[in-house]
Design a protein around this motif. Structure first.
Motif, short mmCIF file in Angstrom:
data_model
loop_
_atom_site.label_atom_id
_atom_site.label_comp_id
_atom_site.label_asym_id
_atom_site.label_seq_id
_atom_site.Cartn_x
_atom_site.Cartn_y
_atom_site.Cartn_z
N TYR A 181 10.15 -5.78 -10.58
CA TYR A 181 9.33 -5.34 -11.70
C TYR A 181 7.85 -5.46 -11.34
O TYR A 181 7.06 -4.53 -11.55
N PHE A 182 7.50 -6.61 -10.79
CA PHE A 182 6.09 -6.83 -10.45
C PHE A 182 5.61 -5.74 -9.47
O PHE A 182 4.56 -5.13 -9.68
N LEU A 183 6.37 -5.51 -8.42
CA LEU A 183 5.93 -4.56 -7.39
C LEU A 183 5.77 -3.15 -7.97
O LEU A 183 4.83 -2.43 -7.64
N ILE A 184 6.68 -2.78 -8.84
CA ILE A 184 6.64 -1.42 -9.38
C ILE A 184 5.58 -1.28 -10.47
O ILE A 184 4.87 -0.28 -10.54
N ARG A 185 5.47 -2.31 -11.30
CA ARG A 185 4.59 -2.20 -12.47
C ARG A 185 3.12 -2.50 -12.16
O ARG A 185 2.22 -1.88 -12.71
N GLU A 186 2.91 -3.47 -11.27
CA GLU A 186 1.55 -3.99 -11.07
C GLU A 186 0.63 -2.97 -10.40
O GLU A 186 -0.56 -2.90 -10.70
N ILE A 187 1.19 -2.18 -9.48
CA ILE A 187 0.34 -1.32 -8.65
C ILE A 187 0.60 0.15 -8.98
O ILE A 187 1.74 0.60 -8.91
N THR A 188 -0.46 0.86 -9.33
CA THR A 188 -0.31 2.31 -9.55
C THR A 188 0.18 2.91 -8.24
O THR A 188 -0.43 2.68 -7.19
N TYR A 189 1.25 3.66 -8.28
CA TYR A 189 1.86 4.12 -7.03
C TYR A 189 0.91 5.05 -6.28
O TYR A 189 0.42 6.04 -6.83
N GLY A 190 0.65 4.68 -5.04
CA GLY A 190 -0.33 5.43 -4.26
C GLY A 190 -1.59 4.63 -4.00
O GLY A 190 -2.31 4.88 -3.05
N LYS A 191 -1.83 3.63 -4.87
CA LYS A 191 -3.03 2.79 -4.69
C LYS A 191 -2.66 1.47 -4.01
O LYS A 191 -1.50 1.09 -3.96
N ASP A 192 -3.69 0.75 -3.55
CA ASP A 192 -3.45 -0.59 -2.99
C ASP A 192 -3.35 -1.61 -4.12
O ASP A 192 -3.84 -1.36 -5.23
N GLY A 193 -2.75 -2.76 -3.82
CA GLY A 193 -2.68 -3.82 -4.84
C GLY A 193 -2.53 -5.18 -4.20
O GLY A 193 -2.41 -5.30 -2.98
N ASP A 194 -2.52 -6.19 -5.08
CA ASP A 194 -2.46 -7.58 -4.61
C ASP A 194 -1.25 -8.28 -5.16
O ASP A 194 -0.86 -8.05 -6.30
N PHE A 195 -0.70 -9.17 -4.37
CA PHE A 195 0.28 -10.11 -4.91
C PHE A 195 -0.38 -11.48 -4.97
O PHE A 195 -0.93 -11.94 -3.97
N SER A 196 -0.36 -12.12 -6.12
CA SER A 196 -0.73 -13.54 -6.17
C SER A 196 0.25 -14.18 -7.13
O SER A 196 0.80 -13.52 -8.01
N TRP A 197 0.47 -15.48 -6.95
CA TRP A 197 1.42 -16.15 -7.84
C TRP A 197 0.93 -16.11 -9.27
O TRP A 197 1.70 -15.98 -10.21
N GLU A 198 -0.38 -16.20 -9.42
CA GLU A 198 -0.93 -16.19 -10.78
C GLU A 198 -0.60 -14.86 -11.46
O GLU A 198 -0.13 -14.83 -12.60
N SER A 199 -0.81 -13.75 -10.75
CA SER A 199 -0.54 -12.47 -11.43
C SER A 199 0.96 -12.25 -11.59
O SER A 199 1.40 -11.66 -12.58
N PHE A 200 1.75 -12.74 -10.62
CA PHE A 200 3.21 -12.59 -10.76
C PHE A 200 3.69 -13.32 -12.02
O PHE A 200 4.42 -12.76 -12.84
#
Ligand code: MSP
Length: 642
Positions: free
Chosen positions: A321-340
Motif C-alpha cells: 500500500y505504501f509503495l503504491i499510494r505514497e508515490i505518484t507513479y512516474g515520479k521519485d519518492g522516499d521511504f522512511s519509517w516515519e512516513s510508512f
C-alpha cells in the motif's frame, strides 16, 4: 467471447546483489497493474525474471567463490522468494541462462542479420560495468559515467555491430505519432532530446570469454548483455519456440522499467524490433526511483532496517500500500519509517480498518450479524458515491495512475466513515420504530465495504480478502468488476466480529518526531487512545470468553530468519505449549527462563514461520520499552486470571 489480452513486463533484475526496495517497488506496482487488468476483464500475462549474464554478475559470482551458473541459480531463489513474500502474481519468471531464451536470442539475431543490419567492426570506446553500457567521450561527465560517477574502462575489440544509427528517423516518427509509446511525459521528452543528438551504431558482442550467450557462428564472442536481456520480452512468451503463444501476447501492452533504463527500452529495443521486422510494444512506462531516507530503524516494529523485512510483522499489504499510494507513479519518492507508519496509521488503521470494524461490530451487536430480507432504506447516500468512485477507479488503473486509484477509493472510505457519524446507528438501535432505517444504514455501509474490497484488491489483495471474510462473503472475488461493482443489497451475509484488519502501529519517539502528532488526520498524538465509542463497549460476558492463565516460561529460543521473534515453551498447568512472541528486541532468551507470564490460552492457533503458536503472552509497552505482564508474586502455573 474471448477476452482482450494484456501483456505486461518488468525489467529483469541483475543478480549481482540481493533484491532491494527498488526492485520491490517496480514489481509491486506492476503487480497492481496486472491485478487491476485481470479484474477489468483482460486475459493478462505478467512476466518478470532475472538478468543473469554480463561482467557485473560474473564478478559477483567470482566474489562468492562460485561458478556463474551455480551463483545465478542461487540468486533465482532469492528473487523468487522476495516476490513471493510481496505477493507478486507473475505468470512466468524468465531467466537469461535458460535454453528457451538462448534459442530466441539466436532467432532474433538471425532475423536482424538476414535483414542486413549487422556488420563487423572495431569498437574503441568506454564501457561502464555498472550500466553494462558503451559510452562515447561526449556521454561522459568529467570523464566519468553519468549514472555511476565511476571511471569507465577503455575497450578496444573486434566486434559485431548493430546498425542502430539507421533507425533514428523512424524512432523519432514513431515516438511523435504515438503519444502513449513513452510514458510519462518527461521520459518521452528525455528520449526525444537524446535522439536529436544523433545515434551511433551499437556493438552487440563482447570478446574475451565473457559470461553470456555465444554469438551465433562465432564462439569467441558472446552477445552483448543488453541485446540478450531485452530479448526476454519475446522469449518469455514463446518467441522462437511457440509461435501460437507468441502471437497471442505480442506486442506487449506495457513494459514497466525504471527511469535509468528507459533509454535502452525506447531507443535500442524498438530499433532491434524494427530491424527484425517485429511489431513494437504499445508502451514503455518509466517509473521513478524510490530512495530510502535516513538510516533510522523502526523500533516500534522491532528495529527492522530493511523495509522488506516489515513483511514478517505486518504481512505484505502495508508495504505494498505504501509503495503504491505514497508515490505518484512516474515520479521519485522516499521511504522512511516515519512516513510508512504515519500512512499506515492514517489510511489503513484509522480510515479503512476502523470502518470495517465499526460496521461489522454494529451489525453484529444491533442486528445479530445479519441484514434481514427487504432491508429497509438508509440515508447514507453511499450508493451514488460508490458508483461514481468505482468508475473513476477503473479509469485511473487503466491509465496507470495507481496512487490516484487509491486516493479515489478513499473518497468512498472516508464518506462511509462520515456516514456513520451522521446517521448514528447506535441511536437508531435504541428506537424499535427506526429498525428499518437501522438495517438500511448498516446494509449500505456493508455494501460500500464490499465494493471497497474489490477496488483495493490490486493494491492489497490479502486484506481485500480479509474484508470479504469479515462480511461473510466468499473470499474469491468471482467475476469481473463490471458485474461485481454493481450496487446490491447486503441481505443474507453473516458478519462476525474479529480482530482488527490493521492494528495500529505505535510510533515510538525514534520513528516519529517526538511531540508531534502523527500525520494521521485524527488530531490525536501517536498512540493516544481513541475516545470510547458506544458501539465499541463490550459486555462482561465478552471479556469472560478470553481465557487468561498464568504460564511459566520453560525455555526461549530465537526463531530462525526472524529477528523480532522468540519461540517460547510455556507450562500452562494443563499442558506445555509453544508460543511465538515478538519480543526478541527487548529480551534475551536466557533471561526469560522461569519467568511467569499472563497467557491468552484460548486464542486460535496460528502458524508463524512454520511454527504452530498456541496462545499469546501479554506485555506492556511505552516509550520503546517493553515489560512482561506476570502475576506479581509466584503462583502455580495454570492459575486463572479474572
Ligand atoms: N538488468 C537490467 C534490466 C534489463 S531489462 C531488459 C537492470 N537491472 S537492475 O537490477 O539494475 O534493475 C531492475 C529494475 O529495478 C530497473 O527497472 C531499475 O530501474 C529498477 N530499480 C533499481 N533501483 C531502483 C530504485 N531505487 N527505485 C525504483 N526502481 C529502481 O537494470
Amino acid at each position: 467471447m474471448s477476452r482482450p489480452t494484456f501483456y505486461i513486463t518488468c525489467a529483469i533484475d541483475y543478480v549481482n546483489a540481493k533484491p532491494h526496495l527498488g526492485h520491490a517497488y517496480e514489481k509491486v506496482t506492476a503487480d497492481c497493474i496486472a491485478r487491476a487488468h485481470r479484474s477489468l476483464g483482460y486475459d493478462v500475462f505478467f512476466l518478470i525474471g532475472n538478468d543473469e549474464h554480463g561482467t557485473k554478475v560474473a564478478k559477483s559470482a567470482r566474489a562468492a567463490g562460485k561458478p556463474p551458473r551455480e551463483y545465478v541459480d542461487g540468486m533465482e531463489l532469492e528473487f523468487r522468494e522476495a516476490y513471493r513474500r510481496l505477493n507478486v502474481s507473475y505468470d512466468d519468471f524468465i531467466r537469461t541462462c535458460q535454453t528457451r531464451h538462448h534459442v530466441g536470442v539466436h532467432e532474433l539475431l538471425r532475423r536482424v542479420q538476414q535483414n542486413g543490419h549487422i556488420t563487423r567492426g572495431k569498437y574503441t570506446g568506454w564501457y561502464c560495468e555498472g550500466c553494462e553500457a558503451f559510452y562515447t567521450e561526449k556521454d561522459l561527465v568529467d570523464g566519468l559515467c553519468p549514472d555511476h560517477a565511476t571511471k569507465p574502462r577503455w575497450v578496444e575489440e573486434d566486434n559485431y555491430f548493430f546498425k542502430l544509427s539507421a533507425f533514428r528517423d523512424r524512432l523519432v516518427d514513431h515516438i511523435r505519432s504515438n503519444p502513449d509509446f513513452i510514458r510519462p511525459e518527461p521520459r518521452r521528452n528525455e528520449v526525444l532530446s537524446f535522439l536529436e543528438r544523433g545515434l551511433e551504431d551499437l556493438s552487440i558482442s563482447r570478446a574475451g570469454g565473457e559470461w553470456g550467450i555465444p554469438f551465433p557462428g562465432d564462439p569467441d564472442h558472446v552477445v552483448y548483455v543488453w541485446f540478450d536481456a531485452l530479448t526476454n520480452y519475446l522469449t518469455g512468451i514463446g518467441f522462437g519456440d511457440d509461435e501460437g503463444e507468441f502471437s497471442k501476447w505480442w506486442p506487449a501492452d506495457v513494459h514497466i522499467v525504471g527511469k535509468d533504463i528507459t533509454r535502452f527500452h525506447c531507443v535500442i529495443w524498438p530499433a532491434m524490433l524494427m530491424a527484425a521486422g517485429l511489431e513494437l510494444p504499445k508502451s514503455v512506462f518509466g517509473h521513478g526511483f524510490i530512495y530510502q531516507s535516513g538510516t533510522k530503524m523502526s523500533k516500534s516494529l522491532g528495529n527492522i532496517v530493511n523495509p522488506l523485512d516489515v513483511i514478517d510483522t505486518t504481512g505484505s499489504d502495508p508495504l505494498r500500500y505504501f509503495l503504491i499510494r505514497e508515490i505518484t507513479y512516474g515520479k521519485d519518492g522516499d521511504f522512511s519509517w516515519e512516513s510508512f507508519i504515519s500512512r499506515y496509521n492514517a489510511d489503513l488503521a484509522n480510515d479503512l480498518g476502523n470502518l470495517v470494524k465499526r460496521t461489522v461490530d454494529m451489525t453484529f451487536k444491533f442486528l445479530g450479524g445479519e441484514i434481514a430480507e427487504g432491508n429497509g432504506t438508509g440515508r447514507t447516500g453511499l450508493r451514488n458515491v460508490a458508483e461514481d468512485v468505482a468508475s473513476r477507479v477503473g479509469q485511473a488503473y487503466r491509465r496507470l495512475d495507481l496512487s490516484g486509484a487509491l486516493v479515489i477509493t478513499w473518497e468512498l472510505v472516508r464518506r462511509a466513515n462520515r456516514a456513520i457519524q451522521e446517521t448514528k446507528p447506535w441511536e437508531l438501535a435504541k428506537d424499535p420504530a427506526r429498525r428499518d432505517e437501522l438495517t438500511g444504514t448498516l446494509g449500505e455501509l456493508l455494501e460500500a465495504l464490499r465494493i471497497v474490497s474489490y477496488l483495493v484488491e490490486p493494491a492489497i489483495p490479502e486484506k481485500a480478502i480479509g474484508i470479504r471474510r469479515r462480511l461473510g462473503l466468499p473470499e474469491d472475488p468471482g467475476g469481473l468488476w463490471d458485474e461485481a461493482l454493481a450496487w446490491r443489497e447486503a441481505t443474507g451475509w453473516k458478519v462476525a466480529p474479529s480482530e482488527p484488519l490493521f492494528p495500529r502501529i505505535d510510533a515510538s519517539p525514534d520513528t516519529a518526531a517526538a511531540g508531534r502528532p502523527a500525520k494521521d488526520g485524527s488530531g490525536r498524538a501517536p498512540g493516544e487512545a481513541e475516545p470510547d465509542r458506544e458501539e465499541d463497549l463490550i459486555e462482561l460476558a465478552d471479556f469472560e470468553r478470553v481465557k487468561l492463565v498464568v504460564g511459566t516460561i520453560l525455555s526461549a529460543e530465537p526463531v530462525r530468519g526472524a529477528d523480532r521473534l522468540l519461540e517460547l515453551q510455556i507450562d500452562t498447568g494443563d499442558d506445555r505449549r509453544r508460543v511465538v512472541a515478538g519480543i526478541a528486541a527487548h529480551f534475551a532468551p536466557e533471561e526469560l527462563k522461569g519467568r511467569q507470564v499472563v497467557l491468552v490460552a484460548n486464542l486460535k492457533p496460528a502458524r508463524i514461520r512454520d511454527i504452530e503458536s498456541r496462545g499469546m503472552i501479554l506485555v506492556a509497552q511505552a516509550d520503546g520499552r517493553m515489560t512482561l505482564l506476570g502475576p506479581g508474586e509466584e503462583i502455580a502455573a495454570g492459575a486463572r486470571i479474572r
